[in-house]
Design a protein around this motif. Sequence first.
Motif, PDB file in Angstrom:
ATOM      1  N   VAL A   8       0.995  -1.219  -0.128  1.00  0.00           N
ATOM      2  CA  VAL A   8       0.142   0.068   0.023  1.00  0.00           C
ATOM      3  C   VAL A   8       0.824   1.392  -0.057  1.00  0.00           C
ATOM      4  N   ALA A   9       2.118   1.270   0.684  1.00  0.00           N
ATOM      5  CA  ALA A   9       2.785   2.334   0.814  1.00  0.00           C
ATOM      6  C   ALA A   9       3.646   2.565  -0.629  1.00  0.00           C
ATOM      7  N   VAL A  10       3.967   1.534  -1.504  1.00  0.00           N
ATOM      8  CA  VAL A  10       4.589   1.674  -2.542  1.00  0.00           C
ATOM      9  C   VAL A  10       3.567   2.358  -3.481  1.00  0.00           C
ATOM     10  N   ASP A  11       2.202   1.880  -3.465  1.00  0.00           N
ATOM     11  CA  ASP A  11       1.227   2.413  -4.550  1.00  0.00           C
ATOM     12  C   ASP A  11       0.837   3.940  -4.124  1.00  0.00           C
ATOM     13  N   LEU A  12       0.870   4.134  -2.661  1.00  0.00           N
ATOM     14  CA  LEU A  12       0.256   5.416  -2.174  1.00  0.00           C
ATOM     15  C   LEU A  12       1.592   6.287  -2.837  1.00  0.00           C
ATOM     16  N   PHE A  13       2.832   6.084  -2.554  1.00  0.00           N
ATOM     17  CA  PHE A  13       3.876   6.969  -2.986  1.00  0.00           C
ATOM     18  C   PHE A  13       3.837   7.093  -4.686  1.00  0.00           C
ATOM     19  N   ALA A  14       3.566   6.066  -5.511  1.00  0.00           N
ATOM     20  CA  ALA A  14       3.502   6.194  -6.942  1.00  0.00           C
ATOM     21  C   ALA A  14       2.316   7.190  -7.180  1.00  0.00           C
ATOM     22  N   ALA A  17       3.336  10.963  -6.366  1.00  0.00           N
ATOM     23  CA  ALA A  17       4.094  11.245  -7.331  1.00  0.00           C
ATOM     24  C   ALA A  17       3.565  11.580  -8.343  1.00  0.00           C
ATOM     25  N   THR A  18       2.347  10.945  -8.935  1.00  0.00           N
ATOM     26  CA  THR A  18       1.583  11.114 -10.188  1.00  0.00           C
ATOM     27  C   THR A  18       0.850  12.543  -9.847  1.00  0.00           C
ATOM     28  N   VAL A  19       0.131  12.534  -9.015  1.00  0.00           N
ATOM     29  CA  VAL A  19      -0.769  13.858  -8.897  1.00  0.00           C
ATOM     30  C   VAL A  19       0.178  14.952  -8.669  1.00  0.00           C
ATOM     31  N   SER A  20       1.440  14.890  -8.186  1.00  0.00           N
ATOM     32  CA  SER A  20       2.084  16.273  -7.895  1.00  0.00           C
ATOM     33  C   SER A  20       2.904  16.374  -9.231  1.00  0.00           C
ATOM     34  N   LEU A  21       3.236  15.466 -10.052  1.00  0.00           N
ATOM     35  CA  LEU A  21       3.741  15.669 -11.316  1.00  0.00           C
ATOM     36  C   LEU A  21       2.822  16.228 -12.372  1.00  0.00           C
ATOM     37  N   VAL A  22       1.670  15.734 -12.403  1.00  0.00           N
ATOM     38  CA  VAL A  22       0.595  16.197 -13.436  1.00  0.00           C
ATOM     39  C   VAL A  22      -0.179  17.583 -12.973  1.00  0.00           C
ATOM     40  N   GLN A  35      -6.619  15.795  -5.837  1.00  0.00           N
ATOM     41  CA  GLN A  35      -5.719  14.981  -5.950  1.00  0.00           C
ATOM     42  C   GLN A  35      -5.974  13.858  -4.968  1.00  0.00           C
ATOM     43  N   LEU A  36      -6.644  14.301  -3.646  1.00  0.00           N
ATOM     44  CA  LEU A  36      -7.194  12.993  -2.727  1.00  0.00           C
ATOM     45  C   LEU A  36      -7.832  12.121  -3.444  1.00  0.00           C
ATOM     46  N   ALA A  37      -8.893  12.520  -4.133  1.00  0.00           N
ATOM     47  CA  ALA A  37      -9.784  11.730  -4.517  1.00  0.00           C
ATOM     48  C   ALA A  37      -9.211  10.872  -5.759  1.00  0.00           C
ATOM     49  N   VAL A  38      -8.365  11.180  -6.482  1.00  0.00           N
ATOM     50  CA  VAL A  38      -7.292  10.233  -7.485  1.00  0.00           C
ATOM     51  C   VAL A  38      -6.737   9.109  -6.528  1.00  0.00           C
ATOM     52  N   ILE A  39      -6.112   9.773  -5.486  1.00  0.00           N
ATOM     53  CA  ILE A  39      -5.280   8.711  -4.856  1.00  0.00           C
ATOM     54  C   ILE A  39      -6.155   7.757  -4.126  1.00  0.00           C
ATOM     55  N   GLY A  40      -7.025   8.068  -3.348  1.00  0.00           N
ATOM     56  CA  GLY A  40      -8.030   7.388  -2.617  1.00  0.00           C
ATOM     57  C   GLY A  40      -8.645   6.350  -3.461  1.00  0.00           C
ATOM     58  N   ALA A  41      -9.313   6.690  -4.627  1.00  0.00           N
ATOM     59  CA  ALA A  41     -10.052   5.725  -5.484  1.00  0.00           C
ATOM     60  C   ALA A  41      -9.209   4.847  -6.164  1.00  0.00           C
ATOM     61  N   GLY A 101       0.014   7.497 -13.888  1.00  0.00           N
ATOM     62  CA  GLY A 101      -0.243   6.682 -12.687  1.00  0.00           C
ATOM     63  C   GLY A 101      -0.031   5.121 -12.852  1.00  0.00           C
ATOM     64  N   GLY A 102      -0.437   4.684 -13.873  1.00  0.00           N
ATOM     65  CA  GLY A 102      -0.267   3.299 -14.561  1.00  0.00           C
ATOM     66  C   GLY A 102       0.952   2.971 -14.454  1.00  0.00           C
ATOM     67  N   SER A 103       1.877   3.807 -14.991  1.00  0.00           N
ATOM     68  CA  SER A 103       3.138   3.770 -15.103  1.00  0.00           C
ATOM     69  C   SER A 103       4.057   3.419 -13.952  1.00  0.00           C
ATOM     70  N   LEU A 104       3.524   4.483 -12.997  1.00  0.00           N
ATOM     71  CA  LEU A 104       4.606   4.521 -11.662  1.00  0.00           C
ATOM     72  C   LEU A 104       4.120   3.279 -11.059  1.00  0.00           C
ATOM     73  N   VAL A 105       2.812   3.111 -10.743  1.00  0.00           N
ATOM     74  CA  VAL A 105       2.240   1.938  -9.982  1.00  0.00           C
ATOM     75  C   VAL A 105       2.784   0.886 -10.521  1.00  0.00           C
ATOM     76  N   SER A 106       2.810   0.521 -11.776  1.00  0.00           N
ATOM     77  CA  SER A 106       3.465  -0.833 -12.517  1.00  0.00           C
ATOM     78  C   SER A 106       5.130  -0.755 -11.996  1.00  0.00           C
ATOM     79  N   LEU A 107       5.727   0.285 -12.149  1.00  0.00           N
ATOM     80  CA  LEU A 107       7.239   0.236 -11.747  1.00  0.00           C
ATOM     81  C   LEU A 107       7.372   0.011 -10.323  1.00  0.00           C
ATOM     82  N   GLY A 108       6.617   0.525  -9.533  1.00  0.00           N
ATOM     83  CA  GLY A 108       6.844   0.303  -8.247  1.00  0.00           C
ATOM     84  C   GLY A 108       6.385  -1.067  -7.686  1.00  0.00           C
ATOM     85  N   ARG A 109       5.297  -1.525  -8.092  1.00  0.00           N
ATOM     86  CA  ARG A 109       4.868  -2.957  -7.790  1.00  0.00           C
ATOM     87  C   ARG A 109       5.910  -4.064  -8.488  1.00  0.00           C
ATOM     88  N   SER A 110       6.480  -3.481  -9.639  1.00  0.00           N
ATOM     89  CA  SER A 110       7.631  -4.407 -10.283  1.00  0.00           C
ATOM     90  C   SER A 110       8.802  -4.583  -9.276  1.00  0.00           C
TER      91      SER A 110
END
Length: 481
Positions: A8-14, A17-22, A35-41, A101-110
């Motif tokens: 969960v921490a890995v996905d939360l960080f990803a 980072a996504t909402v901060s960059l975008v 931003q909170l809605a994107v992360i939470g959902a 978001g998909g890229s960073l979550v995938s990378l983090g999980r990898s």
Amino acid sequence: MTLRRRLVAVDLFAMAATVSLVLGPVPPWERVPVQLAVIGATLVALAAQGLYLWRACGGRALDLQGIGHAVIAGSAAGALTAHTLDVDLSATEYVGTAVLGGSLVSLGRSLYSGWLRACRASGRFIRPLLLVGANDEAASFDALVRMHPEHGYRLCGVVALPGQQAVPSGEEGVPYLGGLDDAVAALDRCGATGALIASTAVPFQRLQGLTRDLLAAGVDVQLTTGLRGVAHRRLRWQPIAHEPVVGVHTPRGREPRIHAFGKRALDVVLAAVGLVAGLPMLVAAAIAIKLEDGGPVLFRNERVGQGGQPLGVLKLRTMVPDAERLRDDLETQNARHGGPLFKSDLDPRITRVGRFLRQTSLDELPQLVNVLRGEMSLVGPRPFVPEEVAQFDEELRSRRLSVRPGITGLWQAEARDNPAFGAYRRLDLFYVENWSLGFDLAILWATAGRVLARAASTLRGRPATTAVTHLGTSAAPTGES
């Protein structure tokens, strides 16, 4: 910290980072709820699809489909929140949130998956299970758990009906701890935190009471379905008079004409783009190969294609020119076991340039020509040489040859470091049974991540060492593999 909390921490960080960059590292305050809605959902959607269960190191290609759905849900939640609060966001920001978001979550999980696999290989984070039943189905799960230790399960004991002896016992097998009536007591004897019931090994009259007793003992209980090689997303619970019945559905997008057209269109577009983008690297590789030993640049290997038709696979040459003649001297170095495939991790026939090409998978680029010709697909079972195909069992041979062979496949994306031929066989058959356009895209994404990770390791001077030398390459007994 538990594995679930770490993930969960890995996905939360990803996603942070996504909402901060975008949306900007310090956005206007009115954007914070978005931003909170994107992360939470996104996190809720990941959890809803079971992506925080114990199998966090499970099938990467299948999980990628779930990640895609989750980040789309997160982006949609952000759009709805922005509309409700009258926050001005552009379409580019919506799309960028989902893509990044998909890229960073995938990378983090990898990265997380690689860490967890290494931990489990050293005996950490292993869940001991009690196996209930000892028929052929139970034996197949025993073999499956042994073949894939990265999933974190270990069978610590088995209880079964008298006369059931299909599961190996003794020093190398699973210790027998009694009959079905001894199941609850056996949990403490072997330290099991869960139970796996082979449904076909337990009489119908005993199954419900046994399951109830195990649940009352406070352990997780899993029941097999009696099906093998069917993707779990194809299973739907369809109760009849409140009794659970499993429905098996055709994979999405398997309508013959529509899916065949979509798969071919994907192959042509991506292969053409890949050839154009890779042309400078092909030229550089060709020059390097020629300068090293003066031999031919390309290697044409005869394989078996769809329907058993002969197929000439094109590759950049990575071995010495007389590699085929030296093949017999390397039989004792075969890293494969349990089947006809050959692969040597320290094959002396591989040239210095060839080793780099294999580590970065650049030697596969010419096969995009095979894809454009319609002889291969980007995703599918790897084509083998005739001598290997002749040694396959009838099921493997007939089902693999029913589809177009591919440059990469499910095995390359998920179990390329597994030396067991059984893992290769199972994943190939699983792909043939369950393939769809979405599955192909997930496998291509997973393969791209593997290639980039290996290329980065190679450029840092630390080439990865696995049971296979590079992505997309079958273990062939001829000169080039």
